[in-house]
Write a protein that holds these residues in place. Structure first.
Motif, PDB file in Angstrom:
ATOM      1  N   LEU A  43      32.670  39.331  43.074  1.00  0.00           N
ATOM      2  CA  LEU A  43      31.936  40.571  42.825  1.00  0.00           C
ATOM      3  C   LEU A  43      31.949  40.927  41.337  1.00  0.00           C
ATOM      4  O   LEU A  43      30.931  41.370  40.791  1.00  0.00           O
ATOM      5  CB  LEU A  43      32.533  41.708  43.656  1.00  0.00           C
ATOM      6  N   THR A  44      33.075  40.716  40.675  1.00  0.00           N
ATOM      7  CA  THR A  44      33.158  40.973  39.244  1.00  0.00           C
ATOM      8  C   THR A  44      32.237  40.045  38.466  1.00  0.00           C
ATOM      9  O   THR A  44      31.571  40.478  37.515  1.00  0.00           O
ATOM     10  CB  THR A  44      34.604  40.813  38.758  1.00  0.00           C
TER      11      THR A  44
ATOM     12  N   TYR B  21      40.980  38.590  49.462  1.00  0.00           N
ATOM     13  CA  TYR B  21      40.494  39.793  48.790  1.00  0.00           C
ATOM     14  C   TYR B  21      40.426  39.590  47.280  1.00  0.00           C
ATOM     15  O   TYR B  21      39.519  40.099  46.623  1.00  0.00           O
ATOM     16  CB  TYR B  21      41.380  40.989  49.135  1.00  0.00           C
ATOM     17  N   TYR B  22      41.377  38.852  46.750  1.00  0.00           N
ATOM     18  CA  TYR B  22      41.349  38.532  45.322  1.00  0.00           C
ATOM     19  C   TYR B  22      40.112  37.700  44.990  1.00  0.00           C
ATOM     20  O   TYR B  22      39.440  37.951  43.987  1.00  0.00           O
ATOM     21  CB  TYR B  22      42.620  37.776  44.946  1.00  0.00           C
TER      22      TYR B  22
ATOM     23  N   ILE C  50      36.941  39.940  45.146  1.00  0.00           N
ATOM     24  CA  ILE C  50      36.852  40.810  43.975  1.00  0.00           C
ATOM     25  C   ILE C  50      36.436  40.013  42.746  1.00  0.00           C
ATOM     26  O   ILE C  50      35.646  40.498  41.927  1.00  0.00           O
ATOM     27  CB  ILE C  50      38.191  41.544  43.756  1.00  0.00           C
TER      28      ILE C  50
END
Length: 78
Positions: free
Chosen positions: A41-42, A34-35, A38
């Motif tokens: 996506l960032t 998940y990190y 993210i």
């Protein structure tokens, strides 16, 4: 005392930032996926902020083979 797990070998793990994330994912996939998602996506949001819709369009073009694979897997069924 047990020895620490061996670090993954390969050229991909030697790239400064990407290799660090890849090593973390290789060590603990479920804890760090998940990190990593993210972070990607960032990076996409920042790229769109800097370069506009060109970055979003190029991302879509780069993900075209992934969508082809998904469509093929959907047609295979069980």
């Amino acid at each position: 005392m047990s020895a620490p797990p061996a670090a993954p070998k390969g050229w991909f793990y030697k790239i400064p930032v990407i290799g660090w994330m890849a090593r973390d994912l290789a060590r603990d996939f479920h804890g760090n996926i998940y990190y990593a998602l993210i972070a990607v996506l960032t990076l996409l949001v920042v790229a769109v902020k800097i370069w506009g819709l060109v970055a979003l369009g190029l991302t879509a073009v780069l993900l075209t083979p992934v969508m082809f694979v998904i469509l093929i897997l959907l047609t295979l069924g069980d």
